[in-house]
Design a protein around this motif. Structure first.
Motif, short mmCIF file in Angstrom:
data_model
loop_
_atom_site.label_atom_id
_atom_site.label_comp_id
_atom_site.label_asym_id
_atom_site.label_seq_id
_atom_site.Cartn_x
_atom_site.Cartn_y
_atom_site.Cartn_z
N LYS A 215 0.85 -1.19 0.00
CA LYS A 215 0.00 0.00 0.00
C LYS A 215 0.88 1.23 0.00
O LYS A 215 1.98 1.23 0.56
N ARG A 216 0.38 2.28 -0.63
CA ARG A 216 1.13 3.54 -0.67
C ARG A 216 0.75 4.38 0.55
O ARG A 216 -0.43 4.66 0.77
N VAL A 217 1.75 4.74 1.30
CA VAL A 217 1.59 5.61 2.46
C VAL A 217 2.47 6.83 2.22
O VAL A 217 3.70 6.75 2.31
N GLY A 218 1.84 7.94 1.89
CA GLY A 218 2.62 9.13 1.54
C GLY A 218 3.27 8.96 0.19
O GLY A 218 2.61 8.71 -0.83
N ASP A 219 4.59 9.04 0.17
CA ASP A 219 5.34 8.91 -1.08
C ASP A 219 6.04 7.56 -1.21
O ASP A 219 6.85 7.38 -2.14
N ARG A 220 5.79 6.63 -0.32
CA ARG A 220 6.50 5.36 -0.39
C ARG A 220 5.52 4.19 -0.23
O ARG A 220 4.40 4.36 0.24
N LEU A 221 5.99 3.02 -0.64
CA LEU A 221 5.20 1.79 -0.56
C LEU A 221 5.55 1.05 0.72
O LEU A 221 6.73 0.96 1.10
N VAL A 222 4.54 0.50 1.37
CA VAL A 222 4.71 -0.24 2.63
C VAL A 222 4.23 -1.67 2.41
O VAL A 222 3.16 -1.89 1.82
N LEU A 223 5.01 -2.64 2.89
CA LEU A 223 4.70 -4.06 2.72
C LEU A 223 4.08 -4.62 3.99
O LEU A 223 4.59 -4.39 5.10
N GLU A 224 3.00 -5.36 3.83
CA GLU A 224 2.35 -6.05 4.94
C GLU A 224 2.33 -7.55 4.65
O GLU A 224 1.93 -7.96 3.56
N ARG A 225 2.76 -8.34 5.62
CA ARG A 225 2.80 -9.80 5.48
C ARG A 225 1.61 -10.41 6.21
O ARG A 225 1.33 -10.04 7.35
N HIS A 226 0.95 -11.37 5.57
CA HIS A 226 -0.20 -12.05 6.16
C HIS A 226 0.05 -13.56 6.08
O HIS A 226 -0.02 -14.15 4.99
N ALA A 227 0.38 -14.14 7.22
CA ALA A 227 0.59 -15.59 7.26
C ALA A 227 -0.75 -16.31 7.15
O ALA A 227 -1.75 -15.90 7.74
N ILE A 228 -0.77 -17.39 6.40
CA ILE A 228 -1.98 -18.18 6.18
C ILE A 228 -1.79 -19.54 6.83
O ILE A 228 -0.82 -20.25 6.55
N ALA A 229 -2.70 -19.90 7.71
CA ALA A 229 -2.63 -21.20 8.37
C ALA A 229 -2.87 -22.31 7.35
O ALA A 229 -3.78 -22.24 6.54
N VAL A 230 -2.02 -23.35 7.42
CA VAL A 230 -2.09 -24.46 6.47
C VAL A 230 -2.14 -25.78 7.24
O VAL A 230 -1.33 -25.99 8.16
N ASP A 231 -3.07 -26.64 6.89
CA ASP A 231 -3.18 -27.97 7.47
C ASP A 231 -2.50 -28.96 6.55
O ASP A 231 -2.84 -29.07 5.37
N ASP A 232 -1.50 -29.70 7.09
CA ASP A 232 -0.71 -30.64 6.29
C ASP A 232 -1.20 -32.08 6.41
O ASP A 232 -0.47 -33.00 6.02
N THR A 233 -2.37 -32.32 6.92
CA THR A 233 -2.87 -33.68 7.04
C THR A 233 -3.04 -34.29 5.66
O THR A 233 -3.74 -33.73 4.81
#
Length: 488
Positions: A215-233
């Motif tokens: 996302k752009r915040v002011g004049d720069r881009l900011v990165l957001e990480r979203h971990a996704i839960a995964v079931d390995d069964t």
């Protein structure tokens, strides 16, 4: 339907009575005209002209048809000239313009229909059409494509593309992005048409368990990480073999590659012809289920087959070998010729040596080939030796497990080195004329337990068993797989 107890039905002829006409009274009680009518009613004037061709009934039906056709032509009114109808007068002037204002003509006609109004002083012509304030676009990662080039083709400026690549590279390797990954993005307003739109937001599924948002915040881009839960069964699927093992497994939802791997693994233990329709298949494949709803199926982990008197259970270990549940693995197979389009010039057994001048045991076979012909590995194995060895010249030795060794002599050069693992069909060397040799050829030996055997038609069977820490880890894996419930 014939109902005999209805009053007067028998006298009317019952079911044999015709559907037209009426019952005939005694001849003495009716007039001559009535008798003629009764006789005419009993005659079939319109028989089926497709049956009994040439009979009297057929001729009578043909005459009736001809008489009807002639009568129709005789009484038809004469049509000497086409009938004239009233035609509407063409529209002109204001009426035509009003009619065109209410219709929509195709583009091929110019699309000049509809009501047109002349501009007045309140109308100001535009030099260029205004742009939308924001645009929603979606880019797709292609095979061999770079993330930066793909973003610039989607409309980003070089600076925004470089900043995006730098931010993504801090989290995941750019080479791990799978082809076909879609990247939705939002582009903002630009000051003029000569520059690219600025990147306002971007979403990227970097891995199955990780999503990235920029996302752009002011004049720069900011990165957001979203971990996704995964079931390995893993996924376990069982069912009856039926008329076709392949079709039954595919109908149950097993991926094509997993079915092929399952059949190949089972065929190494049970001949395919001995698999009955009443047998049951049991297989387990890798599965990952993300919290967002996506599912990925991987390779085959377990292959089982239940028969009346025997049960086969195979588990793939870390080295790719299929072991029985007890921790043993038996490999069976037959060596292929190490060179293609070749002929055997000297067979296995006692022979007169052309250079030494006396008879001695020929522990292999000589294959006549052109100098520099590629030599292929007849089976999987590990290179035990590659170098000079007396009369063999350039000599290569491979170990295939189970005390089976293959040797190759008189080579021109090597394609592998000692300690290297090779697979069936890999090029390991090139034929030549080194050592005691009368011409370019390949000397091929097969040793079982240190004893030379005839390489032609040689079949092998080796048994390997896990032990120690590997056996304990293997048994733990088997217990975990067998604990998986079918369809869970």
């Amino acid at each position: 339907m014939f109902v005999p107890n209805v009053q007067g039905l028998e006298n009317a002829g019952g079911t044999t009575a015709l559907s037209f006409g009426r019952a005939i009274a005694p001849v003495a009680q009716v007039s001559r005209l009535e008798r003629l009518r009764a006789v005419a009613a009993q005659i079939d004037w319109v028989p089926d002209l497709g049956t009994r061709i040439g009979s009297r009934d057929w001729c009578r039906g043909t005459a009736t048809c001809a008489l009807l056709c002639a009568t129709a032509f005789a009484v038809a009114p004469p049509i000497a000239h086409p009938l004239l109808g009233q035609a509407a007068a063409p529209l002109t002037g204001t009426d035509r313009e009003e009619a065109r204002a209410q219709i929509i003509a195709p583009l091929a006609w110019g699309a000049d229909t509809g009501r047109h109004m002349a501009s007045n002083d309140l109308v100001r012509p535009l030099t260029e059409a205004p742009e939308r304030p924001i645009e929603q676009r979606t880019a797709t990662v292609g095979h061999g494509d770079s993330l930066g080039d793909m973003l610039q083709r989607a409309g980003l400026s070089e600076r925004d593309a470089q900043d995006t690549v730098a931010l993504v590279a801090t989290t995941v390797s750019l080479g791990d992005l799978k082809p076909g990954t879609q990247i939705p993005m939002t582009l903002g307003r630009r000051p003029n048409r000569s520059v690219a739109r600025p990147l306002e937001a971007l979403s990227l599924r970097a891995r199955f368990d990780l999503a990235l948002d920029l996302k752009r915040v002011g004049d720069r881009l900011v990165l957001e990480r979203h971990a996704i839960a995964v079931d390995d069964t893993p996924l376990r699927i069982t069912g009856a073999v039926g008329s076709s093992l392949y079709r039954s497994a595919r109908a149950a939802g097993v991926p094509i590659r997993a079915v092929e791997a399952y059949i190949k693994a089972i065929a190494s233990k049970v001949p395919v012809g001995q698999i009955d329709s009443t047998d049951t298949y049991d297989l387990i494949v890798e599965r990952q289920r993300a919290a967002t709803g996506e599912t990925q199926l991987g390779k085959l982990l377990f292959a089982g087959l239940g028969q009346r008197s025997h049960r086969t259970q195979l588990v793939q270990w870390n080295d790719g070998t299929w072991y029985e549940a007890t921790g043993q693995a038996e490999r069976q197979g037959q060596f292929t010729m190490p060179v293609s389009m070749a002929r055997v010039t000297s067979s296995f057994g006692m022979r007169f040596h052309p250079l030494l001048g006396f008879s001695r045991m020929h522990k292999g076979i000589d294959i006549g080939t052109a100098w520099g012909t590629p030599v292929h590995a007849p089976a999987d194995g590990v290179v035990a030796f590659a170098g000079r060895s007396g009369g063999y010249g350039n000599f290569l030795k491979m170990a295939h497990g189970g005390s089976i060794v293959t040797c190759y002599g008189h080579l021109s050069r090597f394609a592998v080195r000692a300690g290297q693992h090779v697979s069936r069909g890999d090029v390991i060397a090139y034929s030549g004329n080194s050592g005691l040799s009368t011409g370019p050829h390949l000397h091929w030996e097969v040793l079982r337990g240190g004893v030379a055997v005839n390489p032609r038609g040689f079949s092998f069977s080796s048994l390997s068993t896990l032990s120690g820490e590997q056996l304990r880890a293997f048994r733990a894996k088997v217990s975990g797989l067998l604990a998986v419930k079918p369809g869970a």
